[in-house]
Write a protein that holds these residues in place. Structure first.
Motif, PDB file in Angstrom:
ATOM      1  N   GLU A 431      23.851 -28.253  26.023  1.00 41.25           N
ATOM      2  CA  GLU A 431      23.032 -28.855  24.974  1.00 41.25           C
ATOM      3  C   GLU A 431      21.772 -28.035  24.738  1.00 41.25           C
ATOM      4  O   GLU A 431      21.341 -27.843  23.591  1.00 41.25           O
ATOM      5  CB  GLU A 431      22.648 -30.283  25.368  1.00 41.25           C
ATOM      6  CG  GLU A 431      23.822 -31.225  25.561  1.00 41.25           C
ATOM      7  CD  GLU A 431      24.354 -31.222  26.991  1.00 41.25           C
ATOM      8  OE1 GLU A 431      25.201 -32.067  27.290  1.00 41.25           O
ATOM      9  OE2 GLU A 431      23.916 -30.372  27.788  1.00 41.25           O
ATOM     10  N   GLY A 434      22.138 -24.782  22.725  1.00 38.66           N
ATOM     11  CA  GLY A 434      22.556 -24.924  21.338  1.00 38.66           C
ATOM     12  C   GLY A 434      24.044 -24.756  21.128  1.00 38.66           C
ATOM     13  O   GLY A 434      24.513 -24.788  19.983  1.00 38.66           O
ATOM     14  N   SER A 436      26.497 -26.808  22.040  1.00 39.23           N
ATOM     15  CA  SER A 436      27.035 -28.075  21.544  1.00 39.23           C
ATOM     16  C   SER A 436      26.713 -28.258  20.063  1.00 39.23           C
ATOM     17  O   SER A 436      27.560 -28.707  19.281  1.00 39.23           O
ATOM     18  CB  SER A 436      26.466 -29.242  22.352  1.00 39.23           C
ATOM     19  OG  SER A 436      26.860 -29.172  23.705  1.00 39.23           O
ATOM     20  N   SER A 437      25.499 -27.896  19.658  1.00 40.00           N
ATOM     21  CA  SER A 437      25.129 -27.993  18.246  1.00 40.00           C
ATOM     22  C   SER A 437      25.971 -27.053  17.391  1.00 40.00           C
ATOM     23  O   SER A 437      26.341 -27.384  16.261  1.00 40.00           O
ATOM     24  CB  SER A 437      23.640 -27.653  18.074  1.00 40.00           C
ATOM     25  OG  SER A 437      22.824 -28.552  18.801  1.00 40.00           O
ATOM     26  N   VAL A 440      29.260 -28.731  16.809  1.00 41.58           N
ATOM     27  CA  VAL A 440      29.118 -29.775  15.795  1.00 41.58           C
ATOM     28  C   VAL A 440      29.089 -29.169  14.401  1.00 41.58           C
ATOM     29  O   VAL A 440      29.741 -29.655  13.460  1.00 41.58           O
ATOM     30  CB  VAL A 440      27.830 -30.593  16.043  1.00 41.58           C
ATOM     31  CG1 VAL A 440      27.588 -31.566  14.909  1.00 41.58           C
ATOM     32  CG2 VAL A 440      27.927 -31.344  17.351  1.00 41.58           C
ATOM     33  N   GLY A 495      19.528 -24.296  18.462  1.00 45.05           N
ATOM     34  CA  GLY A 495      20.084 -25.645  18.499  1.00 45.05           C
ATOM     35  C   GLY A 495      19.283 -26.621  17.660  1.00 45.05           C
ATOM     36  O   GLY A 495      19.846 -27.487  16.983  1.00 45.05           O
ATOM     37  N   LEU A 498      20.252 -26.069  13.953  1.00 44.71           N
ATOM     38  CA  LEU A 498      21.562 -26.604  13.595  1.00 44.71           C
ATOM     39  C   LEU A 498      21.556 -28.132  13.606  1.00 44.71           C
ATOM     40  O   LEU A 498      22.171 -28.770  12.743  1.00 44.71           O
ATOM     41  CB  LEU A 498      22.620 -26.071  14.561  1.00 44.71           C
ATOM     42  CG  LEU A 498      22.913 -24.568  14.452  1.00 44.71           C
ATOM     43  CD1 LEU A 498      23.876 -24.142  15.548  1.00 44.71           C
ATOM     44  CD2 LEU A 498      23.474 -24.223  13.089  1.00 44.71           C
ATOM     45  N   THR A 499      20.862 -28.724  14.585  1.00 43.85           N
ATOM     46  CA  THR A 499      20.769 -30.185  14.632  1.00 43.85           C
ATOM     47  C   THR A 499      20.065 -30.727  13.396  1.00 43.85           C
ATOM     48  O   THR A 499      20.488 -31.733  12.806  1.00 43.85           O
ATOM     49  CB  THR A 499      20.022 -30.628  15.898  1.00 43.85           C
ATOM     50  OG1 THR A 499      20.731 -30.159  17.052  1.00 43.85           O
ATOM     51  CG2 THR A 499      19.905 -32.140  15.958  1.00 43.85           C
ATOM     52  N   SER A 503      21.643 -33.122  10.559  1.00 40.69           N
ATOM     53  CA  SER A 503      20.952 -34.381  10.247  1.00 40.69           C
ATOM     54  C   SER A 503      20.657 -34.492   8.759  1.00 40.69           C
ATOM     55  O   SER A 503      20.768 -35.578   8.168  1.00 40.69           O
ATOM     56  CB  SER A 503      19.653 -34.479  11.049  1.00 40.69           C
ATOM     57  OG  SER A 503      19.917 -34.470  12.435  1.00 40.69           O
ATOM     58  N   THR A 589      33.069 -30.754  23.652  1.00 42.33           N
ATOM     59  CA  THR A 589      32.295 -31.388  22.586  1.00 42.33           C
ATOM     60  C   THR A 589      33.208 -32.024  21.554  1.00 42.33           C
ATOM     61  O   THR A 589      32.924 -33.106  21.031  1.00 42.33           O
ATOM     62  CB  THR A 589      31.379 -30.351  21.911  1.00 42.33           C
ATOM     63  OG1 THR A 589      30.482 -29.823  22.882  1.00 42.33           O
ATOM     64  CG2 THR A 589      30.569 -30.994  20.791  1.00 42.33           C
ATOM     65  N   PRO A 594      28.592 -34.320  20.989  1.00 44.44           N
ATOM     66  CA  PRO A 594      27.545 -33.460  21.546  1.00 44.44           C
ATOM     67  C   PRO A 594      26.519 -34.179  22.396  1.00 44.44           C
ATOM     68  O   PRO A 594      25.706 -33.537  23.048  1.00 44.44           O
ATOM     69  CB  PRO A 594      26.895 -32.875  20.291  1.00 44.44           C
ATOM     70  CG  PRO A 594      27.035 -33.981  19.283  1.00 44.44           C
ATOM     71  CD  PRO A 594      28.347 -34.651  19.583  1.00 44.44           C
TER      72      PRO A 594
END
Length: 671
Positions: A431, A434, A436-437, A440, A495, A498-499, A503, A589, A594
């Motif tokens: 996480e 980044g 995991s991001s 996603v 990360g 990208l998050t 969002s 993931t 994530p």
């Protein structure tokens, strides 16, 4: 050399010119957005509307003008809050976003809306202030054991944000009728319906600014270190007061408009670029810069919306724009090559009975699988031990999801060990880097480019996203001096970007993005025999391949010099380790989403169990990861019966307090 000359040319620009340029840009955006309507309606519409049936005039006076005022006011408050945090913590990365204040305020508001709605009528601001302050204290508690270094504060803030997000997601799933619009509000929308929110926020922000001005002299003297104590200053009280003011300003803004990401980081950085050196000048210029930055961004978004019809919450966009700034700031911090201490060098020799410990953990995993399959809840909600003659009917419903959860936990546990040993930092995880991001974002791309695609296409998309993040990190690492922290810095910034991007897409309300939101919660309820067999096979393959990296991971943890002296090619070794960890993370993931601390917790638990050498730690972390995910999936199945809660989100909910306990135990042992 050309790059250095460009930097020198930028620094030769007078500081005041940057501020004037930003002000002109904000003015141009505002005139472009509001000018045509103002020319049609006349200047009197600024002061009031005589004819309430004139819809354009009503919208201009009661919506567009308050929105402009709210952007200026909220941006200024966040800029001052960020400057206070950076001055007190002496950390250029400190901001309301990175120390967890905004995430804590959002969580407190969600909890209050569900369980204590009467408090919102009493004081919504106190709710967000209390939540933000508690989150900030939690971040400081975790970062304390690392001496409040910039990296430790940033990582602790990231973990606080992940945990708050998981808790809000659980509440939204359990009480959807209360929190249906919380995700859009959490994106930081500045849309206004009248002047009341502005009028309510103005005296609160003004009061916070006055208190901040009263702290100017003590804050200036704090820079004297030991000299400040000699002058009789109560340093702890001054710092506490400054942190309380920063938390209050942030809480007021979050209460009014939601989370406005990274303005509190960008404004002080811009103030420093303009030449601010003293606390007074930094507070003043940070406030002005924050107001101008948020106003400019919001006006440009309104222009975009009027031209294309695309609505994007301002807060999500500022977070997306602020993440590259975070990357720039962290890359300017001094590199620190890792050298293992003597304790670290001899620690692997103190592993005790690893074979028996790993065997016990493997046995615990098997018992957990059996319990998850055999123990459930009946129609009346009571716990039942299912008889063996009913297993044929129950196995297709219980065993595949248990295998998926356990296999994903094994993959994340292994990935966490690889990343922590590679970076020589116990706070590292998939996480944090980044990865995991990136997975996603890969799934998001599949949703938009190949809607309705199958599982294998989604695996390919997640893997491509994770590997793309890895490629960017590797490219950045090659241009950076060898540092154990530089990879973490880059991963956190990437990360965050990208998050924020994901969002913003989710907050737009696109149905395809809402499907992504459901997947991000990490539910295993749709698992079947095919997906369970595939993931279990990948987990077994990873367990067989992991021992091949044992020697490399041992030497990397001892430091760059030790690895090179043993004949290890650092770049090739890092490349292989990162590719392996990225693929493991992407697959896990896709299965559980994530939101998980498993990749961070499992290696810690293995060390606490005495598994300190690389190979026993890998086996122990895999076992702990599988056990944690099986437990999370089982609790998600029975805790809110007959409804089900996602395993990935439950793992984060359980893992947050456990992680803090591990950190405190580590601090107690080293004290």
């Amino acid at each position: 050399m050309p790059e250095m000359s460009r930097i020198s040319d930028v620094r030769k620009v007078p500081g005041g010119a940057w501020l004037v340029l930003l002000a002109l840009f904000a003015l141009a955006a505002t005139v472009t957005n509001l000018g045509p309507a103002l020319a049609d309606l006349g200047g009197s519409v600024i002061f009031g509307v005589d004819d309430m049936t004139n819809q354009p005039a009503v919208q201009f006076h009661f919506s567009r003008l308050p929105r402009l005022a709210m952007a200026f006011l909220a941006g200024g408050a966040l800029g001052v809050a960020g400057a206070l945090l950076q001055q007190i913590l002496r950390n250029p990365l400190a901001s309301p976003s990175t120390v967890g204040i905004e995430a804590g305020a959002q969580l407190a508001l969600a909890v209050t809306m569900v369980f204590f709605p009467v408090l919102l009528g009493w004081s919504r601001d106190l709710v967000t202030l209390g939540g933000g302050s508690l989150a900030m204290l939690g971040v400081f508690l975790v970062a304390w054991q690392a001496g409040f270094s910039p990296l430790s504060v940033m990582l602790a803030g990231l973990m606080a944000g992940l945990y708050a997000s998981a808790c809000v997601t659980l509440l939204a799933l359990m009480k959807e009728h209360y929190l249906g619009g919380l995700f859009i509000w959490g994106g930081g929308s500045l849309v206004q319906q009248d002047w009341r929110p502005v009028i309510s926020l103005l005296p609160r922000v003004a009061g916070g600014l006055v208190l901040a001005l009263l702290l100017l002299r003590p804050l200036t003297l704090l820079s004297l270190d030991e000299g400040a104590k000699g002058l009789g200053l109560k340093i702890a009280q001054i710092r506490a007061a400054g942190l309380a003011i920063a938390a209050a300003l942030t809480g007021f803004v979050v209460s009014a408009v939601g989370i406005i990401g990274f303005v509190g980081l960008a404004a002080p950085a811009f103030a420093r670029m303009t030449g601010a050196r003293t606390p007074a000048s930094r507070l003043l210029l940070s406030g002005i810069s924050g107001a101008l930055l948020l106003t400019t961004t919001d006006q440009l978004l309104q222009i975009l919306e009027s031209g294309t019809g695309i609505f994007l919450p301002t807060g999500a966009v500022t977070a997306m724009l602020g993440a590259p700034l975070l990357l720039v700031l962290v890359r300017r911090l001094p590199a620190r090559a890792h050298r293992a201490s003597s304790a670290e060098k001899i620690a692997p020799e103190r592993s005790r009975a690893p074979v028996w410990m790993v065997a016990g953990l493997a046995g615990a995993c098997l018992l957990a699988v059996a319990a998850a399959v055999l123990i459930g809840r009946g129609i009346d909600g009571s716990f039942l031990l299912s008889p063996f003659d009913q297993l044929e009917d129950l196995l297709p419903w219980r065993l595949p999801r248990t295998l998926v959860a356990g296999s994903a936990g094994i993959l994340l546990g292994l990935a966490g060990v690889f990343i922590q040993r590679l970076t020589a930092n116990p706070a590292a995880s998939p996480e944090v880097l980044g990865i995991s991001s990136g997975a996603v974002f890969g799934v998001l791309a599949v949703q938009f480019l190949a809607a309705g695609s199958g599982y294998l296409v989604q695996v390919a998309g997640a893997s491509a996203g994770a590997l793309a993040v890895f490629g960017i990190l590797l490219a950045m690492e090659q241009r950076r001096s060898r540092s154990s922290d530089s990879l973490l810095y880059s991963g956190v910034a990437l990360g965050a970007f990208l998050t924020a991007l994901v969002s913003a897409v989710i907050a737009s309300g696109d149905p395809r993005a809402m499907l992504l939101l459901q997947w991000m919660t990490g539910s295993t309820s749709q698992a079947d025999w095919t997906s369970a067999a595939l993931l279990a096979a990948i987990a077994c393959a990873a367990l067989l391949a992991a021992p091949l990296f044992s020697r490399v991971l041992t030497l990397l943890k001892l430091g760059d010099e030790a690895a090179q002296s043993a004949g290890i090619g650092l770049r090739a070794a890092r490349l292989l380790v990162l590719v392996f960890a990225a693929v493991l993370t992407a697959v896990a993931t896709l299965a559980i989403g994530p939101l998980s601390f498993v990749g961070l917790m499992a290696p810690h638990l293995a060390r606490r169990a005495g598994l300190l050498r690389s190979l026993p730690q890998m086996a122990g972390a895999a076992a702990f990861g599988g056990l944690l995910m099986i437990l999370a999936d089982y609790l998600g199945r029975v805790a809110y019966f007959p409804w089900q809660l996602p395993a990935g989100t439950m793992a984060t909910f359980i893992g947050g307090p456990l992680l803090v306990a591990l950190v405190l135990l580590r601090r107690a042992r080293t004290a």
